[in-house]
Design a protein around this motif. Structure first.
Motif, short mmCIF file in Angstrom:
data_model
loop_
_atom_site.label_atom_id
_atom_site.label_comp_id
_atom_site.label_asym_id
_atom_site.label_seq_id
_atom_site.Cartn_x
_atom_site.Cartn_y
_atom_site.Cartn_z
N GLN A 429 0.83 -1.20 0.00
CA GLN A 429 0.00 0.00 0.00
C GLN A 429 0.87 1.26 0.00
N ALA A 430 1.95 1.24 0.76
CA ALA A 430 2.87 2.39 0.80
C ALA A 430 3.55 2.59 -0.54
N PHE A 431 3.84 1.50 -1.23
CA PHE A 431 4.45 1.59 -2.56
C PHE A 431 3.45 2.07 -3.60
N ASP A 432 2.24 1.60 -3.48
CA ASP A 432 1.24 1.84 -4.52
C ASP A 432 0.77 3.28 -4.55
N ASP A 433 0.82 3.95 -3.40
CA ASP A 433 0.32 5.33 -3.32
C ASP A 433 1.44 6.24 -2.82
N PRO A 434 2.03 7.04 -3.70
CA PRO A 434 3.13 7.93 -3.29
C PRO A 434 2.74 8.91 -2.19
N ASN A 435 1.44 9.18 -2.06
CA ASN A 435 0.97 10.11 -1.03
C ASN A 435 0.46 9.41 0.22
N ALA A 436 0.73 8.12 0.33
CA ALA A 436 0.22 7.36 1.46
C ALA A 436 0.79 7.86 2.78
N ASP A 437 -0.01 7.78 3.81
CA ASP A 437 0.40 8.14 5.16
C ASP A 437 0.99 6.89 5.81
N ILE A 438 2.31 6.79 5.82
CA ILE A 438 2.96 5.57 6.30
C ILE A 438 2.71 5.36 7.79
N ASP A 439 2.66 6.44 8.56
CA ASP A 439 2.35 6.29 9.98
C ASP A 439 1.00 5.60 10.16
N LYS A 440 0.00 6.05 9.41
CA LYS A 440 -1.34 5.47 9.53
C LYS A 440 -1.35 4.02 9.04
N ILE A 441 -0.64 3.76 7.95
CA ILE A 441 -0.59 2.40 7.41
C ILE A 441 -0.06 1.42 8.45
N LEU A 442 1.02 1.80 9.13
CA LEU A 442 1.61 0.91 10.12
C LEU A 442 0.76 0.81 11.38
N LYS A 443 0.15 1.91 11.77
CA LYS A 443 -0.75 1.86 12.93
C LYS A 443 -1.92 0.92 12.65
#
Length: 467
Positions: A429-443
């Motif tokens: 998901q972090a790779f697929d969306d350059p604007n992804a919120d990595i903090d939220k993804i991991l949480k």
């Protein structure tokens, strides 16, 4: 068709499979005419590896007169269903080889037995000391050995030494070194469509980079998932930065092209005889690729075609934080001993023979034949295996990494398969969306995994645990 008929059909199919397995297990083998106690061994290997497995069994059978091992190849993805049926039917195999993160699930369900239930406690303790840390971690659930690792898989970076030297680049020791290689061979800001890249992180390998950056995905002491931590966040941010620099769509399209390579071609290798570089100049992979490189080099040399030189190095580490040297994600093969097996004693003797506990030279032969990493330094130091390493110098790096205390598997918890899928999905998901919120993804990933593990823990008494 109503639900009752469907269930009856499924039950009938399962009973047929169980009957077939029972008959398969007890087919008579003309070689076993001595009346020895039979050991049924299920495994998943095929092709050349199956020949190695069969040879191990032949050597074990020839080494003594009490037991006779019968290897049974069980390819495909339904080994678990077959095993559960066999255990439920009271006729399981005596020993099974597995390489998926199922040890904790099977142990919690009571499908397999801890080693202390089938072997002398003193011998189990000695084997715990004898095998490598990485092998012990793969074999252990809740501080008990529920399996016995018999081969390790280690990841490292392969690199095209010829290409790096052409650009005055050295094998990477730090993350900055690796970024420099990537940017030099395929400039980050270039908008041209690229035919090859210096390096691209693989979203599935957050496991390896997370450990190298100093992270831990699970805290066994508190039984808490710790995915949302600075080291793992740093690892994922660095990995995802490549999608931001190159464009996630460009990388996805390029990765898709890897799937069109003929057979199981290693994308580090140039396909055209006129080329000296493949689709990548640096790539993470396991020790089994040493065989591919050796075959490629022999083939080119036999035809008089110029051949690039290749190398292997440990995963580079960041310059800040608390990284781990010689770190990464380890997995491998391990033996388990099903509950209700009729010959666990013979299975235990076979397992000890395989790993070299009873005779290191036998395991050295096995590992040399299969291109497998030993689970003990005693086997590694055997002259036969040292000769193999001299003939395959790239393999030595993987063996040295296997002996590092910083090689960690997927956490051995019930629900490990879900744990793995969720981490890999988050990284994708972090790779697929350059604007992804990595903090939220991991949480979110941490919460999903913890909820799943808690649910499995609550269902433990009922014996119903989701893999």
């Amino acid at each position: 068709m109503n639900k009752t008929n469907i269930l009856i059909g499924i039950l009938f199919s399962l009973l047929v499979v169980a009957a077939l397995l029972k008959n398969w297990n007890h087919e008579q083998d003309p070689e076993n005419s001595s009346g020895r106690s039979e050991v049924i061994f299920w495994h998943f290997w095929g092709g050349e590896d199956r020949d190695v497995v069969d040879d191990v069994a032949r050597r074990f059978n020839a080494s003594q007169t009490k037991y006779f091992v019968r290897p049974v190849a069980m390819p495909g993805n339904n080994l678990q269903a077959k095993l559960f049926l066999a255990v439920a039917g009271g006729d399981p195999p005596d020993i099974v080889n597995q390489d998926d993160p199922v040890l904790a699930d099977w142990g919690q369900r009571g499908v397999i037995q801890p080693l202390v239930d089938i072997a002398p406690a003193a011998e189990v303790t000695e084997i715990e000391r004898w095998i490598l840390d990485s092998a012990r971690r793969l074999s252990t659930y809740q501080d008990k050995m529920y399996g016995l690792c018999n081969g390790l898989d280690i990841r490292a970076l392969y690199y095209n030494k010829t290409v790096l030297e052409q650009h005055q680049l050295q094998p990477p020791r730090t993350i900055s070194d690796l970024d420099e290689i990537a940017n030099t061979l395929a400039p980050f800001q270039s908008t041209e469509k690229k035919q090859s890249y210096g390096y691209i992180p693989d979203s599935r390998r957050l496991w390896a980079w997370g450990y190298a950056f100093g992270g831990d995905f699970y805290d066994a002491s508190s039984q808490r998932v710790v995915v949302d931590s600075p080291p793992i966040r740093g690892a994922l941010q660095w990995m995802a930065s490549y999608a931001q620099r190159y464009g996630s769509n460009n990388l996805a399209a390029f990765r898709q092209g890897d799937q069109s390579l003929p057979g199981k071609t290693f994308p580090l290798l140039p396909l055209d005889d006129q080329e000296m570089s493949g689709r990548y100049s640096v790539i993470m992979d396991g020790q089994w690729r040493v065989r591919n490189l050796a075959a490629f080099t022999r083939n080119r040399q036999a035809r008089g075609v110029a051949t690039p030189e290749f190398g292997v190095c440990p995963l580079p580490i960041p310059e800040t934080g608390s990284p781990r040297k010689n770190a990464g994600w380890v997995n491998g093969n391990f033996f388990v001993f099903p509950k209700g097996a009729k010959n666990s004693e013979g299975a235990w003797e076979f397992a000890k023979f395989w790993i070299g506990f009873t005779d290191p030279s036998q395991a050295a032969k096995t590992c040399s034949q299969g291109g497998w990493i030993p689970v003990s330094q005693t086997v590694t130091q055997d002259p036969q295996f040292q000769t193999y390493l001299d003939e395959n110098p790239l393999f030595r790096t993987f063996v040295e990494l296997s002996e590092s205390p910083n090689q960690f598997p997927i956490p051995s918890v019930p629900g490990a398969a879900f744990f793995r899928r969720t981490i890999e999905r988050a990284a994708f998901q972090a790779f697929d969306d350059p604007n992804a919120d990595i903090d939220k993804i991991l949480k979110d990933a941490e919460q999903q995994i913890q909820t799943h593990l808690n649910r499995n823990d609550n269902l433990r008494d009922g014996g119903r645990v989701d893999p």
